[in-house]
Scaffold this active site. Sequence first.
Site, PDB file in Angstrom:
ATOM      1  N   ASP A 123      -1.025  -5.618   9.396  1.00  0.00           N
ATOM      2  CA  ASP A 123      -1.962  -4.741   8.700  1.00  0.00           C
ATOM      3  C   ASP A 123      -2.971  -5.350   7.924  1.00  0.00           C
ATOM      4  O   ASP A 123      -3.169  -5.855   7.638  1.00  0.00           O
ATOM      5  CB  ASP A 123      -1.455  -3.384   7.727  1.00  0.00           C
ATOM      6  CG  ASP A 123      -1.987  -2.666   6.797  1.00  0.00           C
ATOM      7  OD1 ASP A 123      -2.017  -1.684   6.633  1.00  0.00           O
ATOM      8  OD2 ASP A 123      -3.373  -2.401   7.935  1.00  0.00           O
ATOM      9  N   TRP A 138       0.769  -1.011  -0.334  1.00  0.00           N
ATOM     10  CA  TRP A 138       0.123   0.069  -0.117  1.00  0.00           C
ATOM     11  C   TRP A 138       1.144   1.353  -0.044  1.00  0.00           C
ATOM     12  O   TRP A 138       1.985   1.400   0.757  1.00  0.00           O
ATOM     13  CB  TRP A 138      -0.757  -0.193   1.545  1.00  0.00           C
ATOM     14  CG  TRP A 138      -1.865   1.363   1.633  1.00  0.00           C
ATOM     15  CD1 TRP A 138      -2.353   1.802   0.642  1.00  0.00           C
ATOM     16  CD2 TRP A 138      -1.786   1.817   2.112  1.00  0.00           C
ATOM     17  NE1 TRP A 138      -3.713   2.797   0.914  1.00  0.00           N
ATOM     18  CE2 TRP A 138      -3.192   2.844   2.353  1.00  0.00           C
ATOM     19  CE3 TRP A 138      -1.432   2.053   3.917  1.00  0.00           C
ATOM     20  CZ2 TRP A 138      -3.000   3.763   3.555  1.00  0.00           C
ATOM     21  CZ3 TRP A 138      -1.422   2.668   4.390  1.00  0.00           C
ATOM     22  CH2 TRP A 138      -2.526   3.889   4.676  1.00  0.00           C
ATOM     23  N   LYS A 177     -13.082  -0.755   5.414  1.00  0.00           N
ATOM     24  CA  LYS A 177     -13.995  -1.612   4.496  1.00  0.00           C
ATOM     25  C   LYS A 177     -15.065  -2.219   4.845  1.00  0.00           C
ATOM     26  O   LYS A 177     -15.623  -1.964   4.320  1.00  0.00           O
ATOM     27  CB  LYS A 177     -13.174  -2.500   3.724  1.00  0.00           C
ATOM     28  CG  LYS A 177     -12.166  -0.915   2.762  1.00  0.00           C
ATOM     29  CD  LYS A 177     -10.899  -0.381   3.791  1.00  0.00           C
ATOM     30  CE  LYS A 177      -9.744   0.083   3.079  1.00  0.00           C
ATOM     31  NZ  LYS A 177      -8.799   0.162   3.884  1.00  0.00           N
TER      32      LYS A 177
HETATM   33  C1  LIG Z   1      -3.255  -2.576   3.090  1.00  0.00           C
HETATM   34  C2  LIG Z   1      -4.014  -1.430   3.505  1.00  0.00           C
HETATM   35  N1  LIG Z   1      -4.200  -0.507   5.349  1.00  0.00           N
HETATM   36  C3  LIG Z   1      -4.274   0.288   5.147  1.00  0.00           C
HETATM   37  C4  LIG Z   1      -5.478   1.083   4.756  1.00  0.00           C
HETATM   38  C5  LIG Z   1      -6.185   1.896   5.487  1.00  0.00           C
HETATM   39  O1  LIG Z   1      -7.274   2.485   6.175  1.00  0.00           O
HETATM   40  P1  LIG Z   1      -8.522   3.215   6.782  1.00  0.00           P
HETATM   41  O2  LIG Z   1      -8.992   3.913   5.925  1.00  0.00           O
HETATM   42  O3  LIG Z   1      -7.001   4.086   7.469  1.00  0.00           O
HETATM   43  O4  LIG Z   1      -8.568   2.315   7.565  1.00  0.00           O
HETATM   44  C6  LIG Z   1      -5.900   0.738   3.786  1.00  0.00           C
HETATM   45  C7  LIG Z   1      -6.326   1.595   2.813  1.00  0.00           C
HETATM   46  N2  LIG Z   1      -6.626   1.317   1.026  1.00  0.00           N
HETATM   47  C8  LIG Z   1      -7.222   1.683   0.458  1.00  0.00           C
HETATM   48  C9  LIG Z   1      -7.896   2.623   0.698  1.00  0.00           C
HETATM   49  C10 LIG Z   1      -7.583   4.712   0.167  1.00  0.00           C
HETATM   50  C11 LIG Z   1      -5.702   5.145   0.853  1.00  0.00           C
HETATM   51  O5  LIG Z   1      -6.118   5.215   2.019  1.00  0.00           O
HETATM   52  O6  LIG Z   1      -5.674   4.503  -0.035  1.00  0.00           O
HETATM   53  C12 LIG Z   1      -6.695   1.539  -1.251  1.00  0.00           C
HETATM   54  O7  LIG Z   1      -5.947   1.113  -1.167  1.00  0.00           O
HETATM   55  O8  LIG Z   1      -7.072   2.801  -2.113  1.00  0.00           O
HETATM   56  C13 LIG Z   1      -4.670  -0.311   3.126  1.00  0.00           C
HETATM   57  O9  LIG Z   1      -5.618  -0.809   1.852  1.00  0.00           O
END
Ligand SMILES: Cc1ncc(COP(=O)(O)O)c(CN[C@@H](CCC(=O)O)C(=O)O)c1O
Length: 399
Positions: A212, A131, A248
């Site tokens: 995570d 990510w 999510k």
């Molecule tokens: C692996 C991972 N960890 C943490 C998070 C953080 O999510 P929180 O909203 O803080 O609980 C995401 C969200 N990634 C998504 C959402 C958009 C972003 O925050 O980048 C994504 O990769 O599109 C993730 O994919």
Amino acid sequence: SSWFRNIDQAPKDPILGVTEAFLADQSPSKVNVGVGAYRDDNGKPVVLDCVREAEKRVAGSQFMEYLPMGGSIKMVEESLKLAYGENSEFIKDKRIAAVQALSGTGACRLFAAFQQRFHPNTQIYIPVPTWANHHNIWRDAGVPLKTFRYYYPESRGLDFAGLMEDIKNAPDGSFFLLHACAHNPTGVDPTEEQWREISSLIKSKGHFPFFDMAYQGFASGNLERDAKAISIFLEDGHLIGLAQSYAKNMGLYGQRVGCLSVLCEDEKQAVAVKSQLQLISRPMYSNPPLHGALIVSTVLGDPELKKLWLEEVKVMADRIIGMRTTLRENLEKRGSPLPWQHITNQIGMFCYSGMTPEQVDRLTSEFHIYMTRNGRISMAGINSGNVGYIADAIHEVTK
Ligand SMILES: Cc1ncc(COP(=O)(O)O)c(CN[C@@H](CCC(=O)O)C(=O)O)c1O
């Protein structure tokens, strides 16, 4: 005076910048498969029924006092049961230091700050790719970053040999960042057997695993299955760190509600670690937001609402799993010369398509389809109304 004259415009965020570009596009046929946020088959965001019911019960019935620095005790207790098990001995023995966090991002950042404070010279190894925000989080926390091999482009699968070699070659006692399920951006997860091998190698090297888990329940539709990696590591006797998010799997994106937990050797250690986590959070945001914690506590604390939630998470997961099959079939039907079985082999919110940044640019400029330039497709943005259009476009830019 000239205080801010030499400040440059920050670069667009590789993920959230895609949303901005999508919103600015006036084309009626625009499609957003960028940000990992669930949409139903009509392309609309969803507020789960269990959440609506919880909101009704919570609305106006609670004071709006500060939460403790560690957040809602009830929400944290329920979160630990989801990840460590209803009857976890670690919960019973009070060995888990846990605090409410500002969703998954906040949980990762709080841990990174904790790690920097107590193990300042120990590197954390993060997967390639991962990510996008993981780099920012540990970099800004001042933690030395290293990477380990994870994805194998040729097979669009896991580079298990590379991953194991990097774990073996890392200095003993390194930190490793692991996605518990639904790896972002690749959708490629180790098999149960591979997780067991990873666990025993990490144990033999004395590494510390930080999980995570942003998608528990969202990957397979089953919470226990999605937390299998955690239970394997716990069975092996690891101490672990864990970031949980309700963005999510409960659709609480903007409520910023999650949980950070650190499994310690005993209760005394857990009390000390929790106190340090609170000491770090106090000057950061003092105490976490109330509303989302009330929703999560209400949903998870009521057997009926929890049962409804489990059903609703499965509906979301199943819709995405179904769309994987539909997209793959659409591409194969168009006579695409490329292999597309990875679309159905991968799991969770994302499909790592294998498209090049240039092909992604063409999808945007010629078809108004928005995704991150690494070719990651947020499957939730695909529905029965646009899957044909998307398949036509992908076929056009990859044939
Ligand atoms: C692996 C991972 N960890 C943490 C998070 C953080 O999510 P929180 O909203 O803080 O609980 C995401 C969200 N990634 C998504 C959402 C958009 C972003 O925050 O980048 C994504 O990769 O599109 C993730 O994919």
